[in-house]
Design a protein around this motif. Structure first.
Motif, PDB file in Angstrom:
ATOM      1  N   PRO A  12     -49.337  41.077  63.567  1.00  0.00           N
ATOM      2  CA  PRO A  12     -48.935  42.206  62.377  1.00  0.00           C
ATOM      3  C   PRO A  12     -50.145  41.944  61.631  1.00  0.00           C
ATOM      4  O   PRO A  12     -50.794  41.313  61.128  1.00  0.00           O
ATOM      5  CB  PRO A  12     -47.744  41.785  61.995  1.00  0.00           C
ATOM      6  CG  PRO A  12     -47.176  40.837  62.780  1.00  0.00           C
ATOM      7  CD  PRO A  12     -48.575  40.060  63.645  1.00  0.00           C
ATOM      8  N   ALA A  13     -50.347  43.620  61.128  1.00  0.00           N
ATOM      9  CA  ALA A  13     -51.610  43.736  60.147  1.00  0.00           C
ATOM     10  C   ALA A  13     -50.795  43.200  58.795  1.00  0.00           C
ATOM     11  O   ALA A  13     -49.813  43.099  58.494  1.00  0.00           O
ATOM     12  CB  ALA A  13     -51.707  45.127  60.165  1.00  0.00           C
ATOM     13  N   LEU A  18     -50.778  49.934  57.266  1.00  0.00           N
ATOM     14  CA  LEU A  18     -51.660  49.626  58.516  1.00  0.00           C
ATOM     15  C   LEU A  18     -50.587  48.920  59.367  1.00  0.00           C
ATOM     16  O   LEU A  18     -50.484  49.432  60.516  1.00  0.00           O
ATOM     17  CB  LEU A  18     -52.720  48.863  58.500  1.00  0.00           C
ATOM     18  CG  LEU A  18     -53.500  48.374  59.707  1.00  0.00           C
ATOM     19  CD1 LEU A  18     -53.868  49.922  60.257  1.00  0.00           C
ATOM     20  CD2 LEU A  18     -54.813  47.430  59.402  1.00  0.00           C
ATOM     21  N   ALA A  19     -49.767  48.132  58.863  1.00  0.00           N
ATOM     22  CA  ALA A  19     -48.497  47.503  59.943  1.00  0.00           C
ATOM     23  C   ALA A  19     -47.577  48.669  60.387  1.00  0.00           C
ATOM     24  O   ALA A  19     -47.156  48.799  61.454  1.00  0.00           O
ATOM     25  CB  ALA A  19     -47.824  46.487  59.052  1.00  0.00           C
ATOM     26  N   ALA A  23     -47.329  49.851  64.083  1.00  0.00           N
ATOM     27  CA  ALA A  23     -45.872  50.018  64.669  1.00  0.00           C
ATOM     28  C   ALA A  23     -45.340  51.379  65.196  1.00  0.00           C
ATOM     29  O   ALA A  23     -44.875  51.189  66.480  1.00  0.00           O
ATOM     30  CB  ALA A  23     -44.696  49.480  63.481  1.00  0.00           C
ATOM     31  N   ASN A  24     -45.804  52.347  64.461  1.00  0.00           N
ATOM     32  CA  ASN A  24     -45.807  53.479  65.039  1.00  0.00           C
ATOM     33  C   ASN A  24     -46.518  54.015  66.394  1.00  0.00           C
ATOM     34  O   ASN A  24     -46.014  54.668  67.047  1.00  0.00           O
ATOM     35  CB  ASN A  24     -45.885  54.809  63.931  1.00  0.00           C
ATOM     36  CG  ASN A  24     -44.835  54.700  63.131  1.00  0.00           C
ATOM     37  OD1 ASN A  24     -43.847  54.601  63.237  1.00  0.00           O
ATOM     38  ND2 ASN A  24     -45.187  55.174  62.092  1.00  0.00           N
ATOM     39  N   ALA A  25     -47.555  53.501  66.409  1.00  0.00           N
ATOM     40  CA  ALA A  25     -48.673  53.717  67.584  1.00  0.00           C
ATOM     41  C   ALA A  25     -48.269  53.067  68.613  1.00  0.00           C
ATOM     42  O   ALA A  25     -48.305  53.499  69.922  1.00  0.00           O
ATOM     43  CB  ALA A  25     -50.039  53.474  67.098  1.00  0.00           C
TER      44      ALA A  25
END
Length: 160
Positions: A12-13, A18-19, A23-25
């Motif tokens: 996890p970032a 960025l996290a 997560a969406n990507a």
């Protein structure tokens, strides 16, 4: 979707924005992400016991205490034990996979390989075997391996 469901490890970032972006990507049908902590390992064990696939990058340098020193291209590299532990604990079949980057951004060609022989029963022997298998994959197409990755570094906790 073709081979899923698949559970993969990720780190996890640290930055919240960025996290969320990552997560969406990574949010895809048939794909579950497991954080690089004990909860993530438990999630991978549950997935394997349910007959699902898991994916991890065995050439990543693990935290102190989560790896062992094993030869990789003739030099000792601190190597994760997780892949061998998961296979030993669950009886899962170990497959090797690498994605060949195609010219001009045309995507990837996936290559699957079986181990040359069944995974060794002892942890240290199995970790050495995983490194040998990774060497075999790299030798198939060395230009595709990320050579800039610091494969031989020590765990962060040992560098003090």
């Amino acid at each position: 979707a073709r081979f899923g469901p698949l559970t993969v490890l990720y780190r996890p970032a640290r930055q919240a924005w960025l996290a969320r972006l990552m997560a969406n990507a990574r949010n895809r049908p048939g794909l579950a992400t497991a954080p690089t902590n004990l909860a993530g390992v438990r999630q991978m064990i549950r997935a394997l016991r349910a007959g699902h696939a898991v994916g991890l990058l065995p050439d990543q340098v693990p935290p102190k205490g989560m790896g062992t020193w094993a030869p990789f291209f003739g030099h000792d590299a601190y190597t994760m034990t997780l892949s061998a532990r998961l296979a030993h604990q669950t009886g899962a079949t170990v497959l090797l996979l690498w994605g060949e980057r195609l010219d001009k951004g045309r995507g990837f060609r996936l290559h699957f390989r079986e181990l040359q022989r069944p995974l060794e029963p002892g942890l240290d022997a199995a970790v050495c075997q995983v490194n040998q298998e990774m060497e075999r994959l790299v030798r198939e197409c060395p230009a595709q391996y990320l050579w800039g990755y610091a494969r031989y570094k020590q765990p962060k906790e040992d560098r003090a």
